[in-house]
Design a protein around this motif. Structure first.
Motif, mmCIF file in Angstrom:
data_model
loop_
_atom_site.group_PDB
_atom_site.id
_atom_site.type_symbol
_atom_site.label_atom_id
_atom_site.label_comp_id
_atom_site.label_asym_id
_atom_site.label_seq_id
_atom_site.Cartn_x
_atom_site.Cartn_y
_atom_site.Cartn_z
ATOM 1 N N SER A 27 0.847 -1.370 0.140
ATOM 2 C CA SER A 27 0.065 -0.031 -0.117
ATOM 3 C C SER A 27 0.974 1.165 -0.072
ATOM 4 C CB SER A 27 -0.983 -0.126 0.988
ATOM 5 O OG SER A 27 -0.316 0.039 2.573
ATOM 6 N N GLY A 28 1.948 1.265 0.758
ATOM 7 C CA GLY A 28 2.858 2.293 0.665
ATOM 8 C C GLY A 28 3.466 2.601 -0.519
ATOM 9 N N MET A 29 3.904 1.762 -1.294
ATOM 10 C CA MET A 29 4.538 1.550 -2.429
ATOM 11 C C MET A 29 3.606 2.477 -3.415
ATOM 12 S SD MET A 29 7.009 -1.684 -2.551
ATOM 13 C CE MET A 29 7.545 -1.447 -4.166
ATOM 14 N N ALA A 30 2.505 1.657 -3.432
ATOM 15 C CA ALA A 30 1.242 1.708 -4.420
ATOM 16 C C ALA A 30 0.884 3.613 -4.171
ATOM 17 C CB ALA A 30 0.047 0.993 -4.229
ATOM 18 N N LEU A 31 0.694 3.889 -3.137
ATOM 19 C CA LEU A 31 0.633 5.241 -2.943
ATOM 20 C C LEU A 31 1.361 6.401 -3.539
ATOM 21 C CD1 LEU A 31 -1.211 5.272 0.806
ATOM 22 C CD2 LEU A 31 -2.177 5.784 -1.216
ATOM 23 N N VAL A 32 2.577 5.836 -3.611
ATOM 24 C CA VAL A 32 3.663 6.705 -3.992
ATOM 25 C C VAL A 32 3.487 6.612 -5.501
ATOM 26 C CG1 VAL A 32 6.176 6.953 -4.360
ATOM 27 C CG2 VAL A 32 5.338 6.404 -2.166
ATOM 28 N N VAL A 33 3.583 5.513 -6.141
ATOM 29 C CA VAL A 33 3.233 5.484 -7.692
ATOM 30 C C VAL A 33 2.129 6.098 -8.018
ATOM 31 C CG1 VAL A 33 2.630 3.476 -9.449
ATOM 32 C CG2 VAL A 33 4.448 3.259 -7.793
ATOM 33 N N LEU A 34 0.733 6.051 -7.354
ATOM 34 C CA LEU A 34 -0.608 6.521 -7.511
ATOM 35 C C LEU A 34 -0.597 8.008 -7.405
ATOM 36 C CD1 LEU A 34 -2.689 3.614 -6.643
ATOM 37 C CD2 LEU A 34 -2.041 4.195 -9.103
ATOM 38 N N ALA A 35 0.416 8.677 -6.760
ATOM 39 C CA ALA A 35 0.399 9.833 -6.346
ATOM 40 C C ALA A 35 -0.174 11.014 -7.695
ATOM 41 C CB ALA A 35 1.626 10.672 -5.922
ATOM 42 N N ILE A 36 0.482 10.809 -8.681
ATOM 43 C CA ILE A 36 -0.110 11.679 -9.819
ATOM 44 C C ILE A 36 -1.337 11.168 -10.405
ATOM 45 C CG2 ILE A 36 0.952 12.323 -12.213
ATOM 46 C CD1 ILE A 36 2.645 13.300 -9.658
ATOM 47 N N PRO A 37 -1.685 9.854 -10.523
ATOM 48 C CA PRO A 37 -2.693 9.515 -10.953
ATOM 49 C C PRO A 37 -3.897 10.314 -10.055
ATOM 50 C CG PRO A 37 -1.375 7.924 -11.353
ATOM 51 C CD PRO A 37 -0.645 8.871 -10.414
ATOM 52 N N PHE A 38 -3.686 9.947 -8.829
ATOM 53 C CA PHE A 38 -4.670 10.637 -7.929
ATOM 54 C C PHE A 38 -4.872 12.097 -8.016
ATOM 55 C CE2 PHE A 38 -4.675 7.648 -3.880
ATOM 56 C CZ PHE A 38 -5.004 6.507 -4.789
ATOM 57 N N LEU A 39 -3.712 12.900 -7.881
ATOM 58 C CA LEU A 39 -3.867 14.205 -8.322
ATOM 59 C C LEU A 39 -4.738 14.736 -9.788
ATOM 60 C CD1 LEU A 39 -3.139 17.098 -7.729
ATOM 61 C CD2 LEU A 39 -0.951 16.890 -9.000
ATOM 62 N N PHE A 40 -4.500 13.840 -10.708
ATOM 63 C CA PHE A 40 -5.448 13.886 -11.889
ATOM 64 C C PHE A 40 -6.690 13.935 -11.748
ATOM 65 C CE2 PHE A 40 -6.832 12.024 -15.920
ATOM 66 C CZ PHE A 40 -6.633 13.344 -16.751
ATOM 67 N N VAL A 41 -7.117 12.595 -11.040
ATOM 68 C CA VAL A 41 -8.563 12.490 -10.601
ATOM 69 C C VAL A 41 -9.119 13.559 -9.901
ATOM 70 C CG1 VAL A 41 -10.171 10.914 -9.372
ATOM 71 C CG2 VAL A 41 -8.337 9.939 -10.727
ATOM 72 N N ALA A 42 -8.397 13.927 -8.829
ATOM 73 C CA ALA A 42 -8.741 15.100 -8.029
ATOM 74 C C ALA A 42 -9.030 16.505 -8.720
ATOM 75 C CB ALA A 42 -7.611 15.665 -6.807
#
Length: 251
Positions: A27-42
């Motif tokens: 989960s920690g690694m996934a949150l780092v990798v998904l930081a940019i996609p999360f920002l895009f969705v936001a």
């Protein structure tokens, strides 16, 4: 009630301790990798609905009846009922935003639950967390001991019907998962979940899911009746053929 609870074996308990470490790392690694996609969705959330929050937080019941706040990307409008599960809404689709429909169909809305996994409220694989109003499922989970497990982002029930399952179906699969929880079984659930998401299978919102499920069961019952009828006809044919063979031999 305790005599009906399914106990975890010592091997399963050891596995769940290792699983917690695995959950934290992944989960920690996934949150780092998904930081940019999360920002895009936001950003898309704010552009499509400037006055609506990006994330949806709701109280859910987890391991040993522990209540926590689940985090998801918001997919429903602010007019949606706050204390009712989507499956009980008469017109669920009318409450879902256009962007929310895409997020739900692709399960992207579930990804922020990685925060819940990281802090220990959830696991990557396990029974889905319930809202407090789902009392019948809560009771059955405690009855069979499913509440021993951390809820998961995906689970055995999710890949065996998802929105098409009723309360008893969900607990049936939750109980099956409890009996078989292991690294191999979790791997199966994970890969089957990926296939389900890619295929966008078993996605129905609100009470239409129940109607669809009832139609499927009616079709299955009709098919079963037809198969039994064909089996009886085939058995009768075999019996008649046997009689004819005996008569021919007697001649």
């Amino acid at each position: 009630m305790r005599e009906h609870r399914i106990p975890l074996t010592s091997e399963q308990r050891r596995y769940l301790k290792m699983k917690r470490i695995f959950d934290m790392v992944v989960s920690g690694m996934a949150l780092v990798v998904l930081a940019i996609p999360f920002l895009f969705v936001a950003v898309l959330q704010k552009l499509s609905s400037p006055n609506e929050p990006v994330f949806f937080r709701q109280k859910r019941v987890g391991q040993n009846s522990h209540v926590f706040y689940i985090v998801k990307f918001r997919t429903m409008k602010s007019t949606a009922p706050k204390y009712s599960s989507t499956g009980n809404l008469q017109n669920a689709d009318s409450y879902i935003s256009k962007l929310g429909r895409f997020l739900r169909d692709t399960s992207i809305d579930e990804l922020p639950q990685l925060f819940n996994v990281l802090v220990g409220d959830m696991s990557l694989i396990g029974p889905r967390p319930l809202i407090r109003q789902e009392r019948s499922v809560h009771f059955l989970r405690r009855y069979y001991g499913v509440d021993q497990l951390k809820p998961g982002i995906t689970g055995w029930a999710q890949i065996n019907g998802r929105d098409l399952l009723n309360d008893y179906d969900k607990v049936f699969y939750d109980r099956e998962y409890l009996k078989n929880v292991s690294m191999a079984f979790d791997a199966k659930v994970f890969f089957d979940s990926v296939l389900k998401v890619l295929g966008r299978q078993d996605i129905k919102e609100g009470v239409t899911a129940h109607h669809h499920r009832n139609e499927m069961r009616h079709q299955q019952q009709e098919q079963l009746i037809q198969e039994k009828k064909e089996q009886c006809e085939f058995t009768q044919f075999q019996e008649e053929a046997q009689v004819l063979r005996q008569q021919r031999r007697a001649m």
